[in-house]
Design a protein around this motif. Structure first.
Motif, short mmCIF file in Angstrom:
data_model
loop_
_atom_site.label_atom_id
_atom_site.label_comp_id
_atom_site.label_asym_id
_atom_site.label_seq_id
_atom_site.Cartn_x
_atom_site.Cartn_y
_atom_site.Cartn_z
N VAL A 1 0.84 -1.21 0.00
CA VAL A 1 0.00 0.00 0.00
C VAL A 1 0.88 1.26 0.00
O VAL A 1 0.73 2.14 -0.87
N GLN A 2 1.82 1.36 0.97
CA GLN A 2 2.71 2.54 0.99
C GLN A 2 3.71 2.48 -0.16
O GLN A 2 4.07 3.52 -0.72
N GLY A 3 4.19 1.28 -0.49
CA GLY A 3 5.19 1.14 -1.56
C GLY A 3 4.79 1.89 -2.83
O GLY A 3 5.53 2.78 -3.28
N SER B 1 5.52 -5.25 4.93
CA SER B 1 4.61 -5.27 6.07
C SER B 1 5.47 -5.37 7.33
O SER B 1 6.58 -5.89 7.30
N ASP B 2 4.94 -4.87 8.46
CA ASP B 2 5.76 -4.83 9.67
C ASP B 2 6.22 -6.22 10.09
O ASP B 2 7.35 -6.40 10.54
N ALA B 3 5.35 -7.22 9.93
CA ALA B 3 5.76 -8.59 10.27
C ALA B 3 6.74 -9.12 9.22
O ALA B 3 7.73 -9.77 9.56
N SER C 1 -3.50 6.57 4.54
CA SER C 1 -3.25 5.44 3.65
C SER C 1 -2.35 5.85 2.48
O SER C 1 -2.40 7.00 2.01
N GLY C 2 -1.55 4.89 1.99
CA GLY C 2 -0.75 5.12 0.80
C GLY C 2 -1.63 5.51 -0.39
O GLY C 2 -1.19 6.24 -1.29
N THR C 3 -2.85 5.02 -0.37
CA THR C 3 -3.81 5.37 -1.43
C THR C 3 -4.09 6.87 -1.40
O THR C 3 -4.11 7.55 -2.43
N TYR D 1 -1.96 -16.36 6.58
CA TYR D 1 -2.60 -15.29 7.35
C TYR D 1 -3.35 -14.30 6.47
O TYR D 1 -4.41 -13.80 6.84
N ARG D 2 -2.79 -14.01 5.28
CA ARG D 2 -3.46 -13.05 4.37
C ARG D 2 -4.86 -13.54 4.01
O ARG D 2 -5.80 -12.76 3.94
N GLN D 3 -4.99 -14.86 3.81
CA GLN D 3 -6.31 -15.42 3.48
C GLN D 3 -7.26 -15.31 4.68
O GLN D 3 -8.43 -15.01 4.53
N1 LIG Z 1 -0.78 0.93 4.59
C1 LIG Z 1 -0.55 2.23 4.77
O1 LIG Z 1 -1.14 3.07 4.11
C2 LIG Z 1 0.51 2.69 5.77
C3 LIG Z 1 0.45 4.02 6.25
C4 LIG Z 1 1.51 4.51 7.01
C5 LIG Z 1 2.57 3.67 7.33
N2 LIG Z 1 2.57 2.36 6.90
C6 LIG Z 1 3.72 1.53 7.19
O2 LIG Z 1 4.40 1.29 5.95
C7 LIG Z 1 4.98 -0.01 5.93
C8 LIG Z 1 4.41 -0.82 4.77
O3 LIG Z 1 3.04 -1.00 5.01
P1 LIG Z 1 2.03 -1.54 3.87
O4 LIG Z 1 0.67 -1.45 4.47
O5 LIG Z 1 2.30 -0.82 2.59
O6 LIG Z 1 2.50 -3.03 3.77
P2 LIG Z 1 1.73 -4.29 3.13
O7 LIG Z 1 1.09 -5.06 4.22
O8 LIG Z 1 0.87 -3.81 2.03
O9 LIG Z 1 2.95 -5.15 2.58
C9 LIG Z 1 3.95 -4.57 1.75
C10 LIG Z 1 4.67 -5.62 0.95
O10 LIG Z 1 5.36 -6.51 1.81
C11 LIG Z 1 5.53 -7.73 1.12
N3 LIG Z 1 5.88 -8.76 2.11
C12 LIG Z 1 5.23 -9.06 3.26
N4 LIG Z 1 5.89 -10.08 3.90
C13 LIG Z 1 6.96 -10.38 3.14
C14 LIG Z 1 8.02 -11.32 3.26
N5 LIG Z 1 8.11 -12.15 4.30
N6 LIG Z 1 8.96 -11.37 2.27
C15 LIG Z 1 8.89 -10.55 1.23
N7 LIG Z 1 7.92 -9.63 1.06
C16 LIG Z 1 6.97 -9.55 1.99
C17 LIG Z 1 4.18 -7.92 0.43
O11 LIG Z 1 4.34 -8.71 -0.72
C18 LIG Z 1 3.79 -6.49 0.07
O12 LIG Z 1 4.14 -6.18 -1.25
C19 LIG Z 1 4.67 -0.61 7.31
O13 LIG Z 1 5.73 -0.29 8.16
C20 LIG Z 1 3.41 0.14 7.74
O14 LIG Z 1 3.20 0.19 9.13
C21 LIG Z 1 1.56 1.87 6.13
#
Ligand SMILES: NC(=O)c1ccc[n+]([C@@H]2O[C@H](COP(=O)([O-])OP(=O)(O)OC[C@H]3O[C@@H](n4cnc5c(N)ncnc54)[C@H](O)[C@@H]3O)[C@@H](O)[C@H]2O)c1
Ligand SMILES: CC(C)(O)[C@@H](O)C(=O)O
Ligand SMILES: [Mg+2]
Ligand SMILES: [Mg+2]
Length: 346
Positions: A40-42, A99-101, A152-154, A317-319
């Protein structure tokens, strides 16, 4: 850097006027920003950086849905889209947007490629603050910075495309080069932030986890369910219960709060509504205070982080998560919402 008074308290805020995009580009002109993770943020941050003229590449697991999404967003395999390993190798700023995990499993891969003078960038204080759980301990000779968009990244991408910016927190955890602070601000501007609010990693993660579990998402969803249930059990139709709980909230009243504050929204409602809301708000505050304190304790003790990691590293977990969201979507409340949304006049 501007000092702005917030309700009587002075705070440091960076504005785009004092640190313009040209300065951000100049600061990072020799850097290759490797955005690792395309969830999402990426996409939001990588696309904004690219459109803002920074040198940016994406690292993502091959043959994943996110890899395909990156390709459809114009990232080119072998040129600007790489495996996580290769992107981390090429990047001088490694933006850890997994993702944080997921960051835990990938950390050894990134750590190995964090050569002296490189920068490790996060959008959350999670990995660093909860290092007992994540084992993310950066080498001493790299800069460690954070820019956390507050939304949100969106929304980050949408606001950027509309010519605006989403406000972000920023922080420096480690300044090995003497330039970490400037780099953090430049990254903040580059990813499409509006104003940048200074914080530290721990404060960012404690407030963020509390906010999303509380008013922003968890409490919002919970209180909506409770009121809808009461109205339905007292004989109101689904549409009436939904309109009085959600539709009016999102379409009329919350936009007024966003525009000019709570009292402004109140003053645009009837005196009857104002009297009742002012009388009842204290009761809601007192009822939820213990829950919010319990939540903050759970965040500060690391319990929330532990649960996020434990659940997030479970295979499938995603499912599971998707099944829980689907249950929400299929509930009478949100099915009613889907129908009501079709009845909005343009
Ligand atoms: N979602 C948001 O809008 C948002 C907002 C502010 C901050 N953040 C922070 O930004 C960071 C990214 O969040 P996100 O929501 O974009 O993440 P996300 O949950 O969408 O995951 C991002 C990517 O991580 C990859 N991934 C997950 N586990 C993996 C693994 N074991 N090996 C390889 N790739 C793996 C997934 O394929 C996915 O492309 C986090 O630290 C989050 O707390 C997110
Ligand atoms: C968008 C949020 C809720 O602000 C962010 O903190 C997240 O974790 O996705
Ligand atoms: Mg969050
Ligand atoms: Mg947040």
């Amino acid at each position: 850097m501007a000092t702005i008074n917030f309700g009587g308290v002075d705070e440091t805020v960076i504005t785009r006027d004092e640190f313009p995009l040209a300065q951000a580009r100049e600061t990072l002109k020799d850097e290759v920003i490797a955005v690792i993770g395309y969830g999402v943020q990426g996409p939001g941050q990588a696309l904004n950086l690219r459109d803002n003229g920074f040198n940016v590449i994406v690292g993502q697991r091959k043959d994943s849905a996110s890899w395909e999404k990156a390709k459809s967003d114009g990232w080119v395999e072998g040129e600007t889209l790489f495996s996580i390993e290769e992107a981390a190798e090429r990047g001088t700023i490694i933006a850890n947007l997994l993702s944080d995990a997921g960051q835990i499993a990938v950390w050894p891969t990134l750590k190995e490629r964090l050569k002296p003078g490189k920068t490790l960038y996060f959008s959350h204080g999670f990995g660093i603050t909860f290092k007992e759980h994540t084992s993310i301990v950066p080498p001493a000779d790299v800069d460690v910075i954070l820019v956390a968009p507050k939304g949100s990244g969106t929304s980050l991408r949408r606001l950027y495309l509309a010519g605006g910016g989403l406000n972000s927190s920023f922080a420096v955890y480690q300044d090995a080069t003497g330039k970490a602070y400037e780099k953090a601000i430049a990254m903040g501007i580059g990813v499409g932030s509006g104003y940048l609010f200074e914080t530290d990693f721990q404060k960012e993660v404690f407030s963020d986890l509390t906010g999303e579990r509380g008013v922003l998402m968890g409490a919002l969803a919970g209180i909506i369910e409770a009121q809808y249930q009461v109205l339905r059990q007292r004989g109101h139709s689904p549409s009436e219960a939904f309109n009085e709980t959600v539709e009016e909230l999102t379409q009329s009243l919350v936009p007024l709060v966003g525009e000019n504050g709570m009292d402004w929204m109140f003053s645009n409602c009837s005196v009857t509504a104002q009297r009742g809301a002012l009388d009842w708000k204290g009761k809601f505050r007192e009822a939820t205070l213990p829950v919010l304190n319990e939540l903050y304790d759970s965040v500060a003790s690391g319990k929330e982080a532990e649960r996020t990691i434990q659940r997030g590293s479970t295979p499938g977990y995603r499912q599971e998560l998707e099944a829980e969201l689907s249950e929400l979507r299929e509930s009478e409340l949100w099915q009613t919402g889907a129908t009501v949304r079709k009845l909005r006049s343009k």
